[in-house]
Design a protein around this motif. Structure first.
Motif, mmCIF file in Angstrom:
data_model
loop_
_atom_site.group_PDB
_atom_site.id
_atom_site.type_symbol
_atom_site.label_atom_id
_atom_site.label_comp_id
_atom_site.label_asym_id
_atom_site.label_seq_id
_atom_site.Cartn_x
_atom_site.Cartn_y
_atom_site.Cartn_z
ATOM 1 N N LEU A 47 -2.026 -12.184 -5.832
ATOM 2 C CA LEU A 47 -2.413 -12.256 -4.419
ATOM 3 C C LEU A 47 -2.059 -10.949 -3.685
ATOM 4 C CD1 LEU A 47 -3.488 -14.198 -2.155
ATOM 5 C CD2 LEU A 47 -1.134 -14.881 -1.764
ATOM 6 N N TYR A 48 -1.011 -10.301 -4.134
ATOM 7 C CA TYR A 48 -0.554 -9.067 -3.467
ATOM 8 C C TYR A 48 -0.938 -7.815 -4.245
ATOM 9 C CZ TYR A 48 2.134 -12.984 -1.860
ATOM 10 O OH TYR A 48 2.471 -14.222 -1.410
ATOM 11 N N ASP A 78 7.822 -8.503 0.697
ATOM 12 C CA ASP A 78 8.688 -9.413 1.461
ATOM 13 C C ASP A 78 7.859 -10.332 2.365
ATOM 14 O OD1 ASP A 78 8.004 -8.047 3.734
ATOM 15 O OD2 ASP A 78 9.962 -7.107 4.036
ATOM 16 N N PHE A 79 8.520 -11.147 3.194
ATOM 17 C CA PHE A 79 7.785 -12.168 3.955
ATOM 18 C C PHE A 79 6.846 -11.579 5.014
ATOM 19 C CE2 PHE A 79 11.386 -11.234 6.509
ATOM 20 C CZ PHE A 79 11.009 -11.473 7.821
ATOM 21 N N THR A 80 7.072 -10.291 5.377
ATOM 22 C CA THR A 80 6.181 -9.686 6.372
ATOM 23 C C THR A 80 4.951 -9.073 5.696
ATOM 24 O OG1 THR A 80 7.228 -7.531 6.213
ATOM 25 C CG2 THR A 80 8.125 -9.048 7.865
ATOM 26 N N GLY A 81 4.941 -9.111 4.370
ATOM 27 C CA GLY A 81 3.821 -8.530 3.625
ATOM 28 C C GLY A 81 4.090 -7.074 3.263
ATOM 29 N N LYS A 82 5.306 -6.613 3.545
ATOM 30 C CA LYS A 82 5.651 -5.213 3.267
ATOM 31 C C LYS A 82 6.059 -5.037 1.791
ATOM 32 C CE LYS A 82 8.891 -1.754 4.772
ATOM 33 N NZ LYS A 82 10.286 -1.707 5.004
ATOM 34 N N GLY A 122 12.832 4.839 -0.651
ATOM 35 C CA GLY A 122 13.548 3.561 -0.520
ATOM 36 C C GLY A 122 12.946 2.429 -1.345
ATOM 37 N N LEU A 123 11.830 2.692 -2.018
ATOM 38 C CA LEU A 123 11.220 1.638 -2.846
ATOM 39 C C LEU A 123 12.101 1.352 -4.053
ATOM 40 C CD1 LEU A 123 7.417 2.539 -3.107
ATOM 41 C CD2 LEU A 123 8.437 0.616 -1.894
ATOM 42 N N LYS A 124 12.147 0.080 -4.429
ATOM 43 C CA LYS A 124 12.957 -0.304 -5.595
ATOM 44 C C LYS A 124 12.064 -0.429 -6.816
ATOM 45 C CE LYS A 124 16.568 -2.647 -3.139
ATOM 46 N NZ LYS A 124 17.392 -3.820 -3.096
ATOM 47 N N LEU A 125 12.661 -0.295 -7.996
ATOM 48 C CA LEU A 125 11.873 -0.444 -9.224
ATOM 49 C C LEU A 125 12.612 -1.345 -10.218
ATOM 50 C CD1 LEU A 125 9.246 0.486 -10.579
ATOM 51 C CD2 LEU A 125 10.501 2.356 -11.608
ATOM 52 N N SER A 126 11.842 -2.311 -10.747
ATOM 53 C CA SER A 126 12.405 -3.225 -11.752
ATOM 54 C C SER A 126 11.828 -2.879 -13.120
ATOM 55 C CB SER A 126 11.934 -4.651 -11.471
ATOM 56 O OG SER A 126 12.721 -5.241 -10.509
ATOM 57 N N ILE A 127 12.670 -2.908 -14.136
ATOM 58 C CA ILE A 127 12.139 -2.748 -15.497
ATOM 59 C C ILE A 127 12.619 -3.907 -16.373
ATOM 60 C CG2 ILE A 127 11.819 -0.233 -15.444
ATOM 61 C CD1 ILE A 127 14.473 0.037 -16.937
ATOM 62 N N PHE A 175 -1.048 2.732 -7.062
ATOM 63 C CA PHE A 175 0.084 2.108 -6.365
ATOM 64 C C PHE A 175 0.490 2.946 -5.147
ATOM 65 C CE2 PHE A 175 4.679 1.286 -5.786
ATOM 66 C CZ PHE A 175 4.611 -0.071 -5.521
ATOM 67 N N GLU A 176 0.562 4.260 -5.333
ATOM 68 C CA GLU A 176 0.923 5.131 -4.201
ATOM 69 C C GLU A 176 -0.160 5.080 -3.131
ATOM 70 O OE1 GLU A 176 2.105 9.029 -5.549
ATOM 71 O OE2 GLU A 176 4.090 8.228 -6.045
ATOM 72 N N HIS A 177 -1.387 4.925 -3.588
ATOM 73 C CA HIS A 177 -2.534 4.878 -2.687
ATOM 74 C C HIS A 177 -2.462 3.646 -1.771
ATOM 75 C CE1 HIS A 177 -6.419 6.406 -1.614
ATOM 76 N NE2 HIS A 177 -6.934 5.179 -1.685
ATOM 77 N N ILE A 178 -2.159 2.462 -2.360
ATOM 78 C CA ILE A 178 -2.110 1.258 -1.505
ATOM 79 C C ILE A 178 -0.934 1.328 -0.529
ATOM 80 C CG2 ILE A 178 -3.393 -0.334 -3.052
ATOM 81 C CD1 ILE A 178 -0.642 -1.711 -3.530
ATOM 82 N N LEU A 179 0.096 2.060 -0.906
ATOM 83 C CA LEU A 179 1.230 2.213 0.012
ATOM 84 C C LEU A 179 0.843 3.046 1.223
ATOM 85 C CD1 LEU A 179 4.036 2.680 -2.571
ATOM 86 C CD2 LEU A 179 4.221 1.185 -0.602
ATOM 87 N N GLU A 180 0.035 4.063 0.966
ATOM 88 C CA GLU A 180 -0.418 4.912 2.075
ATOM 89 C C GLU A 180 -1.287 4.109 3.037
ATOM 90 O OE1 GLU A 180 -2.198 8.140 -0.029
ATOM 91 O OE2 GLU A 180 -0.224 8.897 -0.610
#
Ligand code: C2E
Ligand code: CA
Ligand code: CA
Length: 471
Positions: free
Chosen positions: A454-455, A241-245, A304-309, A464-469
């Motif tokens: 960029l993200y 999102d716009f905050t980088g979250k 609360g993370l969303k997933l798109s397929i 992926f779980e690692h960058i979230l931590e």
């Protein structure tokens, strides 16, 4: 006198019995004819059915082998029948098939055999095409043209005119060791090539088609083995999102083929769609997505993370697609609001009522529907009005030069504004550079999500779980 009466009575009785017996015989013969007719014919069109056709083809192949005389099988498939059937209704569709069957029948000679194999598939057997291949091909071309002409005609059903075209695949046989299933497969794959070329095409089977066919069969087997052997896996690309979250991810499929190594989706998805194996991949993908969401819910950093397929058109066109998706989501006990199905314009362009209904059912259940790759197709914003889509993904074609190109800026600004009016969320794809992000912020403020290198590039589950931590 009594003897005479007795004889007369007996005679009357006998003739009555004979009459009845004749009647029964006639009735039986009628029933027998009816049963034989039914066994050999297609109920809807009264053309021959598959069983009779195959029987005749067996005989024709044997006869052509004996005499060295060419015969051929023509596979005809109507190009746009499904759309007409879906929009005008099955009854009108049936009437149309009957009309076309009659037209085809009229073009052919009495000795030609025409059958309907089901749906909008007509198959014709033509024999006695001579001993010269060139001449046989010429004759077949003339016949096929006539057949196309008879189909490509304004057929009137319920006072409406329907314009239909068809594709024809032709396979020849003579004194070689071809089998019934070979010849049907050849004609079918030639028809498939004709379809790929566009409408109203005639294609003769040739070794190149055989090569492609074998490649397809090989790919099909190898995808099937790949699913069984757990060679497919998912990578995850963050959505921010716009905050980088990071608020979620798009799951992208990869195939670690035991012989060729990692195969990107662009290489195998078109094959998987052609062979319909994409349905199997899609089923696997949905289960994996549900398992991922369940796992994420159990961990405070990923909760609360969303997933798109991604969903292919072929999967979505399956009649029970929506029901199956809902059943799987229920089976895994996943919160449907965390799942998004990404579809492309190709699915919406047909304006199919069944598709619209499926999207609505999924949306009512709580699953999000995203329109993917917006900007690569017709890019009509009217889809947002006509379909209950709640996310729009702007393709990277609009983003690549956005910091330089004023028309791209104007377009993206317009898309943001329309999406906001419709209450639709926007995801901007393919953001690779800080300049792109800055321009987007200037245009759209805080009202959109971003996805791009960029993200984060698509990455494995652990990474992926690692960058979230680390966030
Ligand atoms: P897509 O749905 O548009 O997926 C985004 C593609 O763009 C991904 O390629 C991703 O790696 C790439 N991408 C993301 N950010 C950037 C960026 O900043 N710059 C550039 N140049 N590329 C970026 P990928 O993973 O190779 O997927 C290609 C396509 O294959 C997907 O396009 C999607 O249409 C299809 N696909 C992938 N996974 C699946 C799947 O599970 N099922 C189906 N049906 N299709 C899939
Ligand atoms: Ca996508
Ligand atoms: Ca996309």
């Amino acid at each position: 006198m009594r003897e005479l009466i007795k004889k007369q009575l007996l005679f009357n009785l006998l003739s009555e019995v004979t009459k009845r017996y004749d009647y029964i015989m006639i009735q039986n013969a009628k029933i027998f004819d009816e049963i034989t007719h039914k066994a050999m014919h297609d109920e809807l069109t009264d053309l021959y059915n598959r069983y009779y056709f195959i029987d005749q083809l067996k005989r024709a192949i044997a006869s052509s082998r004996r005499h060295g005389i060419y015969g051929a099988v023509l596979f005809i498939d109507l190009d746009n029948f499904k759309i007409i059937n879906d929009t005008a209704g099955h009854k009108a569709g049936d009437t149309l098939l009957q009309l076309i069957a009659k037209k085809l029948f009229e073009v052919l000679r009495e000795e030609d055999i025409i059958a309907r194999f089901g749906g909008d598939e007509f198959v014709i057997l033509i024999e006695n095409l001579g001993k010269e291949q060139k001449k046989a091909v010429e004759t077949l071309k003339i016949i096929a043209d006539k057949l196309l002409e008879s189909i490509n005609y304004g057929h009137i059903v319920n006072r409406k005119i329907y314009h239909i075209t068809a594709s024809i695949g032709i396979a020849l046989f003579n004194n070689n060791s071809i089998t019934v299933s070979d010849i049907l497969r050849y004609a079918d794959s030639a028809m498939y090539e004709a379809k790929k070329k566009g409408k109203s095409q005639i294609i003769f089977f040739n070794p190149k088609i055989e090569e492609k066919l074998q490649k397809r069969v090989l790919m099909e087997t190898s995808i099937r083995q790949g699913i069984e052997g757990k060679e497919f896996f998912l990578v995850f690309q963050p959505q921010v999102d716009f905050t980088g979250k990071i608020i979620g991810a798009e799951a992208l499929v990869r195939w670690n083929n035991r012989e060729q190594g990692i195969i990107p989706p662009a290489q195998f998805i078109p094959f998987a769609e052609e062979t319909k194996m994409i349905i199997k991949i899609g089923e696997w993908l949905l289960h994996e997505a549900c398992k991922t969401l369940i796992r994420w819910q159990k961990n405070p950093t990923t909760k609360g993370l969303k997933l798109s397929i991604n969903c292919s058109l072929i999967e979505f066109m399956e009649p029970d697609f929506d029901t199956k998706v809902i059943e799987t989501v229920k089976q895994h006990n996943v919160d449907p609001s965390l799942l998004t199905l990404e579809i492309t314009e190709s699915l919406l362009v047909q304006n199919n009522s069944a598709v619209k209904k499926a999207i609505r059912t999924l949306r009512e259940f709580g699953i999000s529907i995203a329109l993917d790759d917006f900007g690569t197709g017709y890019s009509s914003l009217s889809y947002l009005k006509n379909f209950p889509i709640n996310i729009l993904k702007i393709d990277r074609v609009f983003i690549r030069d956005i910091f330089l190109d004023h028309s791209d800026q104007a377009l993206v600004r317009a898309i943001f504004s329309v999406a906001q009016d419709f209450g639709i969320d926007v995801v901007v794809e393919g953001v690779e550079k800080a300049e792109q992000e800055m321009t987007l912020r200037a245009i759209g403020g805080e009202h959109f999500l971003v996805q791009g290198f960029l993200y984060g590039k698509p990455m494995g589950f652990e990474q992926f779980e690692h960058i979230l931590e680390d966030c």
